[in-house]
Design a protein around this motif. Structure first.
Motif, PDB file in Angstrom:
ATOM      1  N   VAL A  37      35.903  30.660  53.359  1.00 34.75           N
ATOM      2  CA  VAL A  37      35.958  29.313  52.770  1.00 34.75           C
ATOM      3  C   VAL A  37      34.607  28.933  52.136  1.00 34.75           C
ATOM      4  O   VAL A  37      34.561  28.249  51.109  1.00 34.75           O
ATOM      5  CB  VAL A  37      36.484  28.299  53.823  1.00 34.75           C
ATOM      6  CG1 VAL A  37      35.412  27.787  54.740  1.00 34.75           C
ATOM      7  CG2 VAL A  37      37.226  27.160  53.181  1.00 34.75           C
ATOM      8  N   ARG A  38      33.514  29.442  52.687  1.00 38.47           N
ATOM      9  CA  ARG A  38      32.198  29.136  52.091  1.00 38.47           C
ATOM     10  C   ARG A  38      31.979  29.975  50.825  1.00 38.47           C
ATOM     11  O   ARG A  38      31.284  29.570  49.899  1.00 38.47           O
ATOM     12  CB  ARG A  38      31.067  29.283  53.086  1.00 38.47           C
ATOM     13  CG  ARG A  38      30.672  30.674  53.600  1.00 38.47           C
ATOM     14  CD  ARG A  38      29.863  31.466  52.619  1.00 38.47           C
ATOM     15  NE  ARG A  38      28.959  32.418  53.228  1.00 38.47           N
ATOM     16  CZ  ARG A  38      28.682  33.599  52.717  1.00 38.47           C
ATOM     17  NH1 ARG A  38      29.293  34.042  51.617  1.00 38.47           N
ATOM     18  NH2 ARG A  38      27.798  34.384  53.284  1.00 38.47           N
ATOM     19  N   THR A  39      32.565  31.178  50.764  1.00 39.06           N
ATOM     20  CA  THR A  39      32.425  32.015  49.564  1.00 39.06           C
ATOM     21  C   THR A  39      33.239  31.402  48.423  1.00 39.06           C
ATOM     22  O   THR A  39      32.801  31.363  47.268  1.00 39.06           O
ATOM     23  CB  THR A  39      32.877  33.457  49.862  1.00 39.06           C
ATOM     24  OG1 THR A  39      32.133  33.930  50.986  1.00 39.06           O
ATOM     25  CG2 THR A  39      32.633  34.380  48.679  1.00 39.06           C
ATOM     26  N   GLY A  87      42.258  40.807  46.896  1.00 42.08           N
ATOM     27  CA  GLY A  87      42.078  41.129  48.311  1.00 42.08           C
ATOM     28  C   GLY A  87      42.075  39.877  49.173  1.00 42.08           C
ATOM     29  O   GLY A  87      42.507  38.799  48.729  1.00 42.08           O
ATOM     30  N   TYR A  88      41.544  39.993  50.383  1.00 39.53           N
ATOM     31  CA  TYR A  88      41.553  38.901  51.353  1.00 39.53           C
ATOM     32  C   TYR A  88      40.896  37.626  50.809  1.00 39.53           C
ATOM     33  O   TYR A  88      41.426  36.521  50.948  1.00 39.53           O
ATOM     34  CB  TYR A  88      40.848  39.365  52.633  1.00 39.53           C
ATOM     35  CG  TYR A  88      40.696  38.289  53.666  1.00 39.53           C
ATOM     36  CD1 TYR A  88      41.795  37.834  54.382  1.00 39.53           C
ATOM     37  CD2 TYR A  88      39.456  37.725  53.921  1.00 39.53           C
ATOM     38  CE1 TYR A  88      41.657  36.820  55.330  1.00 39.53           C
ATOM     39  CE2 TYR A  88      39.305  36.724  54.863  1.00 39.53           C
ATOM     40  CZ  TYR A  88      40.400  36.273  55.557  1.00 39.53           C
ATOM     41  OH  TYR A  88      40.259  35.271  56.487  1.00 39.53           O
ATOM     42  N   GLN A  89      39.726  37.787  50.174  1.00 37.58           N
ATOM     43  CA  GLN A  89      38.987  36.603  49.693  1.00 37.58           C
ATOM     44  C   GLN A  89      39.676  35.898  48.531  1.00 37.58           C
ATOM     45  O   GLN A  89      39.430  34.709  48.277  1.00 37.58           O
ATOM     46  CB  GLN A  89      37.578  37.006  49.210  1.00 37.58           C
ATOM     47  CG  GLN A  89      36.718  37.722  50.209  1.00 37.58           C
ATOM     48  CD  GLN A  89      36.212  36.828  51.316  1.00 37.58           C
ATOM     49  OE1 GLN A  89      36.112  35.616  51.146  1.00 37.58           O
ATOM     50  NE2 GLN A  89      35.922  37.406  52.447  1.00 37.58           N
ATOM     51  N   TRP A 129      44.258  40.386  37.393  1.00 36.91           N
ATOM     52  CA  TRP A 129      44.304  41.849  37.391  1.00 36.91           C
ATOM     53  C   TRP A 129      43.836  42.327  38.760  1.00 36.91           C
ATOM     54  O   TRP A 129      42.905  41.772  39.335  1.00 36.91           O
ATOM     55  CB  TRP A 129      43.375  42.430  36.308  1.00 36.91           C
ATOM     56  CG  TRP A 129      43.343  43.926  36.349  1.00 36.91           C
ATOM     57  CD1 TRP A 129      44.177  44.784  35.696  1.00 36.91           C
ATOM     58  CD2 TRP A 129      42.434  44.745  37.109  1.00 36.91           C
ATOM     59  NE1 TRP A 129      43.861  46.089  36.007  1.00 36.91           N
ATOM     60  CE2 TRP A 129      42.789  46.092  36.867  1.00 36.91           C
ATOM     61  CE3 TRP A 129      41.371  44.486  37.983  1.00 36.91           C
ATOM     62  CZ2 TRP A 129      42.119  47.178  37.461  1.00 36.91           C
ATOM     63  CZ3 TRP A 129      40.707  45.550  38.578  1.00 36.91           C
ATOM     64  CH2 TRP A 129      41.080  46.884  38.309  1.00 36.91           C
ATOM     65  N   ASN A 130      44.488  43.350  39.266  1.00 40.65           N
ATOM     66  CA  ASN A 130      44.015  44.002  40.487  1.00 40.65           C
ATOM     67  C   ASN A 130      44.286  45.498  40.378  1.00 40.65           C
ATOM     68  O   ASN A 130      45.252  45.915  39.746  1.00 40.65           O
ATOM     69  CB  ASN A 130      44.737  43.430  41.717  1.00 40.65           C
ATOM     70  CG  ASN A 130      44.082  43.886  43.012  1.00 40.65           C
ATOM     71  OD1 ASN A 130      42.860  43.745  43.179  1.00 40.65           O
ATOM     72  ND2 ASN A 130      44.851  44.439  43.920  1.00 40.65           N
ATOM     73  N   ALA A 131      43.396  46.276  40.997  1.00 42.06           N
ATOM     74  CA  ALA A 131      43.548  47.733  40.949  1.00 42.06           C
ATOM     75  C   ALA A 131      44.927  48.144  41.486  1.00 42.06           C
ATOM     76  O   ALA A 131      45.532  49.098  40.984  1.00 42.06           O
ATOM     77  CB  ALA A 131      42.431  48.390  41.761  1.00 42.06           C
ATOM     78  N   GLY A 147      24.222  48.701  44.481  1.00 40.72           N
ATOM     79  CA  GLY A 147      25.147  49.684  43.906  1.00 40.72           C
ATOM     80  C   GLY A 147      26.476  49.095  43.460  1.00 40.72           C
ATOM     81  O   GLY A 147      27.130  49.631  42.581  1.00 40.72           O
ATOM     82  N   LYS A 148      26.890  47.973  44.055  1.00 41.53           N
ATOM     83  CA  LYS A 148      28.160  47.369  43.624  1.00 41.53           C
ATOM     84  C   LYS A 148      27.992  46.755  42.233  1.00 41.53           C
ATOM     85  O   LYS A 148      26.892  46.331  41.857  1.00 41.53           O
ATOM     86  CB  LYS A 148      28.593  46.266  44.590  1.00 41.53           C
ATOM     87  CG  LYS A 148      29.299  46.765  45.842  1.00 41.53           C
ATOM     88  CD  LYS A 148      29.857  45.550  46.562  1.00 41.53           C
ATOM     89  CE  LYS A 148      30.531  45.892  47.856  1.00 41.53           C
ATOM     90  NZ  LYS A 148      30.901  44.671  48.590  1.00 41.53           N
ATOM     91  N   GLN A 149      29.097  46.670  41.496  1.00 45.07           N
ATOM     92  CA  GLN A 149      29.054  46.085  40.151  1.00 45.07           C
ATOM     93  C   GLN A 149      30.467  45.687  39.728  1.00 45.07           C
ATOM     94  O   GLN A 149      31.420  46.430  39.980  1.00 45.07           O
ATOM     95  CB  GLN A 149      28.495  47.113  39.154  1.00 45.07           C
ATOM     96  CG  GLN A 149      28.291  46.559  37.764  1.00 45.07           C
ATOM     97  CD  GLN A 149      27.541  47.515  36.840  1.00 45.07           C
ATOM     98  OE1 GLN A 149      27.353  48.679  37.169  1.00 45.07           O
ATOM     99  NE2 GLN A 149      27.104  47.020  35.695  1.00 45.07           N
TER     100      GLN A 149
END
Ligand code: NAD
Length: 335
Positions: free
Chosen positions: A123-125, A150-152, A172-174, A239-241
């Motif tokens: 909820v904070r995100t 996903g979950y978020q 869109w989702n994978a 590393g994430k992008q």
């Protein structure tokens, strides 16, 4: 000579325990928005700061464990969120992300409360991207684009829909089969929903939220139309992008915290490629406080790099503890 005792006199004190159910009961999207907006503002005034984050692979259960801590001197909130990611949990019927917030009395250092952190993290995100939309998106934004399901993502979608009079959601989702959870929310709210390609999503959207665990760009800079606001929320690790790093050179970039944005956030790649410098990134708290104008023109692309800071967790947990205590939903334990 006065003798000093090494043993503190026993002074029993009460702490609060606020479980996940109580957090759900007392912290809705409105409360989370208010708490997160206030702490971002406090950070920009220098009234609140995050301590260095610790995150380690513990060499057991493939788990990543860490803590995010900070102090809001204005609101007098001190504490730590501790937890991490246990990939085997789903098979046990548990959430993979696990966290607990520990709040301390800043006057004495004594334990004040233990607050469940799983629901509050989501909820904070969502509140963080919602705050960015409220302050940076064009007022006439009509189409919301969601990258990730996903979950978020459901928390993100619900919070975003409250910020503008959106008339359509594209996503869109994978794994397209997971889009049904977003479609269900839109159906409930009477908003048309369409699953689209990533390029089409860029072409249609006025506001885009990215909330994936991708390690490669999912949106090309050329696909984003002028005037778009993006909230990049998934990238919280080196590393994430989620988006083309060139987009960060074209956009006006905002963040929750610059130190995280350039090291673990979406900006890390543009900074490494030397097409964006640290001083071109603005803490969103400055926009909230009115010391930065935020969006400068209708054609501006604004990008919020939401990396997730410990102070957000402490802010919502402190509010949860306060409301749960007054509402009789917190357990009291004497230590
Ligand atoms: P989840 O595992 O439930 O969902 C992951 C999502 O990412 C799914 O939509 C999945 O399809 C997508 N995905 C995974 N790998 C991908 C790839 N290579 N390419 C494209 N899509 C991919 O996770 P969640 O709980 O919804 O969290 C999503 C992300 O948000 C995570 O990476 C998490 O670390 C991050 N997160 C950020 C914050 C913050 O404050 N910024 C807070 C919580 C979570």
């Amino acid at each position: 000579m006065m003798e000093t005792s090494s043993k503190e006199p026993s002074q029993p004190h009460q702490i609060l325990i606020v479980n996940e159910d109580a957090c759900r009961e007392v912290i809705g999207r409105h409360e989370a928005f208010q708490a997160v907006e206030a702490v971002f503002a406090s950070m920009a005034r220098g009234g609140a700061y995050n301590f260095p984050v610790v995150r380690e692979a513990i060499g057991h259960a493939d788990a990543l464990y860490g803590f995010k801590s900070g102090f809001d001197r204005e609101a007098l909130v001190l504490g730590v969120k501790s937890g991490g990611y246990w990939p085997g949990n789903a098979a046990r019927g548990l959430t993979n992300h696990q966290s607990t917030v520990v709040l301390f009395d800043p006057d004495t250092g004594r334990l004040k409360a233990l607050v469940g952190g799983n629901y509050l993290t989501a909820v904070r995100t969502a509140a963080s991207s919602a705050v960015s939309i409220a302050h940076l998106a064009r007022k006439d934004a009509k189409v919301l684009g969601m990258v990730g399901a996903g979950y978020q993502s459901t928390f993100q979608l619900k919070a975003a829909l409250e910020q503008r009079a959106f008339e359509k959601v594209v996503a869109w989702n994978a794994h397209p089969e997971h889009l049904t959870r977003l479609a269900a929310i839109c159906e409930e709210k009477g908003i048309p929903f369409e699953g689209v390609s990533r390029q089409e999503l860029g072409a249609q959207s006025d506001v885009i939220i990215t909330i994936t665990s991708a390690f490669e760009p999912l949106l090309d800079a050329d696909w984003i139309k002028p005037g778009t606001h993006l909230a990049c929320m998934g990238t919280d690790t080196k590393g994430k992008q989620e988006v083309d790093h060139k987009l960060l050179a074209q956009a006006t970039v905002f963040t929750d915290e610059i130190a995280q944005s350039i090291s673990i956030g979406e900006a890390q790649h543009a900074v490494a490629a030397q097409i964006l410098s640290e001083d071109q990134i603005t803490p969103i708290g400055e926009v909230i406080n009115g010391t930065n104008p935020g969006r400068q023109s209708e054609a501006d692309i604004t990008l919020f790099d939401g990396t997730g800071v410990g102070l957000q967790d402490l802010a919502v947990a402190s509010e949860a503890a306060r409301l749960a205590e007054t509402g009789g939903l917190a357990q009291r334990v004497t230590l």
